[in-house]
Design a protein around this motif. Structure first.
Motif, mmCIF file in Angstrom:
data_model
loop_
_atom_site.group_PDB
_atom_site.id
_atom_site.type_symbol
_atom_site.label_atom_id
_atom_site.label_comp_id
_atom_site.label_asym_id
_atom_site.label_seq_id
_atom_site.Cartn_x
_atom_site.Cartn_y
_atom_site.Cartn_z
ATOM 1 N N ARG A 14 -12.827 -2.926 1.333
ATOM 2 C CA ARG A 14 -12.773 -2.484 2.732
ATOM 3 C C ARG A 14 -13.964 -3.040 3.503
ATOM 4 O O ARG A 14 -13.825 -3.531 4.633
ATOM 5 N N LEU A 15 -15.157 -2.954 2.906
ATOM 6 C CA LEU A 15 -16.349 -3.462 3.575
ATOM 7 C C LEU A 15 -16.302 -4.973 3.742
ATOM 8 O O LEU A 15 -16.825 -5.523 4.721
ATOM 9 N N ALA A 16 -15.664 -5.646 2.798
ATOM 10 C CA ALA A 16 -15.582 -7.109 2.865
ATOM 11 C C ALA A 16 -14.444 -7.574 3.758
ATOM 12 O O ALA A 16 -14.271 -8.783 3.966
ATOM 13 N N GLY A 17 -13.660 -6.651 4.295
ATOM 14 C CA GLY A 17 -12.539 -7.029 5.138
ATOM 15 C C GLY A 17 -11.397 -7.650 4.359
ATOM 16 O O GLY A 17 -10.603 -8.413 4.919
ATOM 17 N N GLU A 18 -11.287 -7.315 3.065
ATOM 18 C CA GLU A 18 -10.269 -7.925 2.202
ATOM 19 C C GLU A 18 -9.232 -6.908 1.747
ATOM 20 O O GLU A 18 -8.510 -7.145 0.773
ATOM 21 N N LEU A 19 -9.144 -5.788 2.440
ATOM 22 C CA LEU A 19 -8.223 -4.724 2.046
ATOM 23 C C LEU A 19 -7.257 -4.425 3.194
ATOM 24 O O LEU A 19 -7.676 -4.213 4.335
ATOM 25 N N THR A 20 -5.969 -4.394 2.868
ATOM 26 C CA THR A 20 -4.944 -3.945 3.813
ATOM 27 C C THR A 20 -4.429 -2.594 3.320
ATOM 28 O O THR A 20 -4.050 -2.463 2.155
ATOM 29 N N GLU A 21 -4.420 -1.585 4.233
ATOM 30 C CA GLU A 21 -4.037 -0.228 3.840
ATOM 31 C C GLU A 21 -2.894 0.267 4.709
ATOM 32 O O GLU A 21 -2.937 0.163 5.924
ATOM 33 N N LEU A 22 -1.869 0.812 4.071
ATOM 34 C CA LEU A 22 -0.814 1.551 4.749
ATOM 35 C C LEU A 22 -0.794 2.936 4.134
ATOM 36 O O LEU A 22 -0.638 3.082 2.905
ATOM 37 N N ARG A 23 -0.967 3.962 4.990
ATOM 38 C CA ARG A 23 -1.083 5.324 4.488
ATOM 39 C C ARG A 23 0.009 6.211 5.078
ATOM 40 O O ARG A 23 0.927 5.738 5.740
ATOM 41 N N THR A 24 -0.110 7.508 4.807
ATOM 42 C CA THR A 24 0.949 8.448 5.169
ATOM 43 C C THR A 24 1.347 8.336 6.630
ATOM 44 O O THR A 24 2.529 8.309 6.971
ATOM 45 N N ALA A 25 0.355 8.268 7.516
ATOM 46 C CA ALA A 25 0.663 8.194 8.950
ATOM 47 C C ALA A 25 1.403 6.902 9.282
ATOM 48 O O ALA A 25 2.280 6.883 10.158
ATOM 49 N N ASP A 26 1.059 5.806 8.589
ATOM 50 C CA ASP A 26 1.741 4.534 8.847
ATOM 51 C C ASP A 26 3.178 4.563 8.347
ATOM 52 O O ASP A 26 4.071 3.949 8.945
ATOM 53 N N LEU A 27 3.417 5.263 7.237
ATOM 54 C CA LEU A 27 4.745 5.305 6.639
ATOM 55 C C LEU A 27 5.689 6.262 7.354
ATOM 56 O O LEU A 27 6.899 6.255 7.093
ATOM 57 N N ALA A 28 5.166 7.111 8.225
ATOM 58 C CA ALA A 28 6.005 8.083 8.921
ATOM 59 C C ALA A 28 7.077 7.374 9.743
ATOM 60 O O ALA A 28 6.811 6.391 10.431
#
Length: 765
Positions: free
Chosen positions: A185-199
């Motif tokens: 995350r700090l390196a800008g190399e992480l893509t995250e999809l979480r509960t709010a995104d999946l709604a």
């Protein structure tokens, strides 16, 4: 699947797919029931351009469906290998053969990994093989939930680290995978999809319902999406239950977490998989709208509370709100509450009481009272309101309100020796003066009987009693309201300053009642100070009705002084949104109309003045106010004189004014009458009267203010202190004082209030 204990590390593993269930490593078919979600598939496509993409959400959120949709878009940057994992029960001797099989099926050459035992050497060899690939390789791990520090977790983290930049890992999980996410995350190399995104969105919800042959109105679709918080499984289960329903609107209104299909699904998929301690923690804290570690410990006990951090990591139904607070998904919370009533029925009321105690101690009074009521403990709820000085929230003096209180508050068959329930009952019924008066008398009797060993309780009860009287009598009986305000001010002085700072509504009401009373008594200087303080306190508490009341009274005060430009400005401020609705008990309505009538007369607009006077008479017919009524009659006479061309005040004008006008106000009112008649007769502002009257800016020579002096003057009109002005303008206090002295000199005044008044008269503000 082979359930034997973990194989010895020396046992070799072949890259053959033998022994690996085919469905665990093949790309799944695109099902016909899948609802396309291109907005999310596009995010996955962008994510696989980097090393790590995680899709975290609760069971039934649509994680696997999203991965399947993306796999069939053809947007992968290279070969794709898919592995369906075993959740928390991941074993290295099962996991790594599946990974190797999936990669081989995807066309990745892993000949160097043949005959390598399942240990660190296999992971290292696999990383080398992947790093030698000419194109990126995507590895999708579905339901990847190994424990932190487990061999599988450490192996995948090592593989991701050493196979870069070829390996592109996509992880689907119900909780954060133990892959050092913060580093990526700090390196800008992480893509995250979480509960709010999946709604699900409204459009996606409608598409899912259409698959079940349900053509439903847009507002009903929106209601279902909100009730399920966009949870895919909840929407699907609702759609299955709705088939054949004649009234979908009614069904959705009743659809909640107590639906049998929802309960069965979540209990089997989520709750039954928890340990006994985790299950108890989930059930007990389900009574809370929001929860943090301290509150969870207070409600569920120290033993259960110790598992809270683990619960947060493992349960994606808990959605982070920031600063350590979480909210449970609405439908899962409903299921938990149903199970709590079934499994631990005797603990529900106790959990609500413990929650109420903690929340009240930490300043969340409204929520605390709600929990006390949920525990059916009205005496405790009353004690919280009085102890926390929350009576203003019950009386509607604040932007935040306490929960709706059941009526009657004190059941007819119960008796109490405590004054708090009686005080709350009186506050609930305070618009009904006759009914509340008896309860206030009873409360006063019970307060007198409190033991001397509880002085703080006595003090808070008496202050609460005074506030209720002020709120109930401020329009009906000004003298009684003033007596209550005097008492409240004296009692408030005995309380810690920080406590009253948290309850500005009490100060706002007290100062408003006292300021209004001083205006009618003729002490305009005291009234101005009180009302100005009340205006500030009303702004702090978000009470627009009290704020408007203070502005209207300040407008009346300036009109009585003959300063009609200032009166008009205050009246205009009182009508700026957000505006609360006028009520029959709000005496400010009539007062505002009278002020506007007098200001209209001073502007030579007699027709407008008559219209405002008509409004004032209508309002006064509903709620009497002798002072405002007296001013209205006086303004009416002035309008008649102005229309007759009279420009001077005759001594007999105030001879029959009546008892509403105190002796101290006679001279200011005479000057105000003269000012308004003179302005109306000439069609412009008079120049020759008292310095407090309206001035013509063109007739007054004032040295021009500098831009910075204008800035200081503007903030002075907002009642900011010298220190506040300095902070707002990024100046030193001494510099602000220098500017103030210059402003005073140029305006020929010596005080702040005079400077603001003079600036308004000269139209400098």
């Amino acid at each position: 699947m082979d359930e034997r204990p973990e194989a010895p590390a020396a046992e070799p593993v072949r890259t053959s797919v033998a022994g690996v269930p085919e469905g665990r490593t093949t790309v799944p078919e695109l099902p016909g029931w899948l609802v396309p979600r291109p907005r999310l598939a596009e995010r996955v496509s962008r994510g696989v351009l980097g090393p790590l993409t995680v899709v975290v959400g609760p069971v039934g959120a649509g994680k696997s469906a999203l991965a399947t949709e993306w796999l069939h878009t053809g947007r992968a940057p290279g070969p794709v290998a898919c592995v369906r994992c075993e959740g928390r029960e991941e074993r290295p001797d099962v996991f790594w053969p599946r990974v190797l099989s999936a990669l081989c099926d995807a066309g990745v050459d892993l000949t160097e990994c043949a005959d390598v035992p399942v240990n660190e050497l296999l992971v290292a060899r696999l990383a080398v093989q992947l790093a030698l690939c000419g194109t990126p390789v995507v590895l999708v791990l579905d339901d990847f939930q190994p424990e932190q520090g487990s061999p599988v977790a450490e192996g995948v983290a090592s593989l991701l680290k050493h196979a870069a930049p070829v390996l592109r890992l996509v992880v689907l999980s119900r909780r954060d995978p133990p892959l050092h996410l913060h580093r990526y995350r700090l390196a800008g190399e992480l893509t995250e999809l979480r509960t709010a995104d999946l709604a699900f969105t409204d459009a996606e919800t409608a598409a899912l319902l259409a698959q079940h042959g349900l053509d439903i109105a847009r507002n009903v679709v929106r209601a279902l999406r909100r009730r399920t918080a966009g949870w895919a499984a909840g929407i699907r289960l609702a759609a299955m239950s709705m088939q054949g329903q004649r009234d979908p609107d009614r069904f959705i209104a009743r659809f909640a977490g107590d639906d049998e299909a929802i309960v069965t699904y979540l209990v089997e998929e989520v709750l039954d998989a928890q340990s006994a301690e985790m299950r108890r923690l989930l059930l007990t804290t389900s009574v809370l709208e929001q929860v943090n570690a301290e509150l969870a410990t207070a409600v569920a006990g120290a033993d259960a509370g110790r598992h809270f951090a683990l619960l947060v990591r493992q349960n994606s139904f808990l959605q982070p709100l920031g600063q350590g607070w979480f909210r449970c998904h609405r439908m899962f919370a409903d299921v938990l509450q149903v199970r709590l009533q079934h499994e631990l029925p005797g603990s529900v009321a106790a959990a609500h009481r413990r929650a109420a105690a903690w929340l009240a101690e930490h300043g969340f009074l409204a929520t605390a009272v709600g929990h006390a009521l949920a525990a059916d403990d009205r005496p405790y709820a009353s004690r919280l309101v009085v102890e926390q000085l929350g009576i203003g929230q019950l009386l509607g003096l604040t932007a935040t309100r306490l929960p709706d209180m059941p009526t009657p508050w004190i059941p007819a068959e119960s008796r109490t020796d405590d004054p708090e329930p009686v005080l709350v009952a009186a506050a609930i019924r305070h618009p009904d003066a006759d009914a509340g008066a008896g309860q206030l008398a009873e409360a006063a009797r019970l307060i007198d009987r409190l033991p001397e060993t509880e002085p703080d309780r006595v003090l808070r009860c008496r202050l609460t009693h005074a506030v209720i009287r002020m709120a109930g009598q401020r329009s009906r009986d000004p003298a009684a309201a003033r007596a209550a305000a005097v008492e409240a001010r004296a009692l408030s002085a005995r309380l810690p300053a920080h406590l009253l700072a948290e309850r500005p509504e009490i100060k706002a009401l007290t100062l408003f009642v006292l300021g209004r009373s001083e205006t009618r008594a003729g002490d305009l200087k005291a009234a101005e100070s009180l009302l100005t303080g009340g205006l500030k306190a009303a702004g702090a508490t978000g009470n627009e009705a009290l704020r408007r009341g203070c502005l209207v009274e300040l407008a009346l005060l300036e009109a009585v002084r003959g300063r009609f430009r200032a009166a008009g400005e205050f009246a205009a401020l009182a009508t700026r949104p957000p505006l609360p609705a006028w009520t029959a008990r709000d005496g400010s309505h009539a007062t505002l109309a009278v002020v506007r009538a007098w200001v209209a007369l001073a502007r030579a607009e007699p027709d407008l003045a008559r219209g405002e006077l008509a409004r004032a008479r209508t309002a006064l017919h509903t709620l009497a106010d002798p002072f405002t009524a007296g001013v209205a009659v006086l303004v009416g006479r002035l309008v008649n004189l102005a229309e007759q061309g009279v420009s001077e005040v005759h001594e007999t004008l105030l001879g029959t004014t009546g008892p509403w006008l105190p002796p101290a106000l006679r001279q200011p009112v005479v000057r105000a009458c003269a000012a308004s008649l003179g302005a109306s007769a000439s069609g412009a502002t008079a120049h020759h009267r008292d310095p407090g009257a309206v001035l013509d800016p063109a007739a007054v020579s004032v040295e021009r203010l500098t831009a910075r002096e204008g800035d200081v003057l503007g903030r002075l009109s907002q009642m900011m202190t010298t220190e506040e002005i300095a902070e707002d303008l990024y100046l030193s206090v001494n510099t602000v004082k220098t500017h103030l002295k210059s402003v005073y000199r140029k305006l020929a005044v010596t005080r702040r209030s005079a400077a603001v008044r003079r600036a308004r008269e000269l139209q400098l503000l």
